[in-house]
Scaffold this motif. Structure first.
Motif, PDB file in Angstrom:
ATOM      1  N   GLU A   1       0.981  -1.016   0.359  1.00 51.85           N
ATOM      2  CA  GLU A   1       0.194   0.010   0.003  1.00 51.85           C
ATOM      3  C   GLU A   1       0.942   1.339   0.577  1.00 51.85           C
ATOM      4  O   GLU A   1       0.392   2.185  -0.795  1.00 51.85           O
ATOM      5  N   THR A   2       1.641   0.781   1.267  1.00 56.24           N
ATOM      6  CA  THR A   2       3.079   2.471   0.814  1.00 56.24           C
ATOM      7  C   THR A   2       3.464   2.448  -0.671  1.00 56.24           C
ATOM      8  O   THR A   2       3.270   3.673  -0.841  1.00 56.24           O
TER       9      THR A   2
ATOM     10  N   ASN B   1       0.539   3.955  -3.089  1.00 53.47           N
ATOM     11  CA  ASN B   1       0.343   5.276  -2.616  1.00 53.47           C
ATOM     12  C   ASN B   1       1.479   6.195  -2.687  1.00 53.47           C
ATOM     13  O   ASN B   1       1.450   7.752  -3.513  1.00 53.47           O
TER      14      ASN B   1
ATOM     15  N   PHE C   1      -6.806  11.870  -2.573  1.00 55.95           N
ATOM     16  CA  PHE C   1      -6.334  10.638  -2.388  1.00 55.95           C
ATOM     17  C   PHE C   1      -6.508  10.717  -0.574  1.00 55.95           C
ATOM     18  O   PHE C   1      -5.955   9.590  -0.565  1.00 55.95           O
ATOM     19  N   SER C   2      -5.849  11.646  -0.271  1.00 57.46           N
ATOM     20  CA  SER C   2      -5.747  11.614   1.011  1.00 57.46           C
ATOM     21  C   SER C   2      -7.278  11.049   1.209  1.00 57.46           C
ATOM     22  O   SER C   2      -7.264  10.191   2.530  1.00 57.46           O
TER      23      SER C   2
ATOM     24  N   LYS D   1      -9.508   8.572  -0.034  1.00 58.55           N
ATOM     25  CA  LYS D   1      -9.195   7.214   0.086  1.00 58.55           C
ATOM     26  C   LYS D   1      -8.035   6.510   0.779  1.00 58.55           C
ATOM     27  O   LYS D   1      -7.881   5.028   0.953  1.00 58.55           O
ATOM     28  N   THR D   2      -6.662   6.700   1.054  1.00 59.36           N
ATOM     29  CA  THR D   2      -6.245   6.548   1.861  1.00 59.36           C
ATOM     30  C   THR D   2      -6.423   6.918   3.258  1.00 59.36           C
ATOM     31  O   THR D   2      -6.010   5.461   3.837  1.00 59.36           O
TER      32      THR D   2
ATOM     33  N   THR E   1      -8.994   3.915   2.975  1.00 53.71           N
ATOM     34  CA  THR E   1      -8.061   1.884   2.748  1.00 53.71           C
ATOM     35  C   THR E   1      -7.144   2.011   4.382  1.00 53.71           C
ATOM     36  O   THR E   1      -7.460   0.763   4.901  1.00 53.71           O
TER      37      THR E   1
END
Length: 181
Positions: A50-51, A54, A70-71, A73-74, A77
């Motif tokens: 994931e890192t 991302n 993006f923030s 969704k991250t 997750t």
């Protein structure tokens, strides 16, 4: 001479029983440790993946709206991952606790049975007039058995309560977390 042989046999039986119990505890400990290690290795592997994903996504962001998306969704997750990890961790811990409780109950039952058998033998070979003392010991043993049973029931009720509380909390967090599209 019969008493010495009997004592030797009893000690041998006790030693075998203690070794058997120790092996059961060790086996349960290693099995549960393996499950925890596997869970943590899998969590680490997923986190690294994931890192990396991302980092690539972050490098391609061109404006504030993409950054906000993006923030969000991250974060979603991350919450989903944490909920899954917590659920698996709890299941492993709960199963381990159940195994250890069963092993402890088994050992307590063996001990109580052994003490009861010893008291019966003592009462048969005790001098006259000692029946009051033997009866008191038997009564004390019965009281301790009843107390242990009550403690065991209370522990099982608390485990069930904790399990329900964890499931309810997990369900509430899952409902509050928006699903990704």
């Amino acid at each position: 001479m019969a008493n010495i042989n009997s004592a030797t046999e009893q000690f041998g039986d006790f030693s075998k029983s203690a070794i058997d119990a120790a092996m059961k505890f060790a086996t349960a400990s290693f099995t549960n440790a393996e499950r925890m290690i596997a869970l943590n290795l899998e969590a680490t592997k997923v986190s690294l993946g994931e890192t990396a994903k991302n980092a690539k996504s972050l490098a391609g962001i061109k404006d504030a709206q993409e950054l906000n998306s993006f923030s969000t969704k991250t974060a979603e997750t991350g919450v989903e991952f944490l909920m899954g990890y917590s659920k698996n961790f709890y299941e492993i811990s709960n199963a381990a606790q159940a195994q250890y409780s069963a092993l402890v109950e088994e050992r307590v039952n063996v001990f109580q049975q052994s003490v009861a058998e010893t008291l019966d033998k003592v009462s048969k070979s005790a001098p006259a007039g000692s029946d009051v003392a033997v009866t008191a010991l038997k009564s004390g043993m019965a009281a301790s058995t009843a107390a242990m049973d009550n403690f065991s029931k209370a522990a099982k009720q608390m485990t069930a309560y904790a399990d329900n509380a964890f499931k309810t909390a997990s369900d509430n967090v899952a409902k509050a977390t928006p699903k990704r599209k």
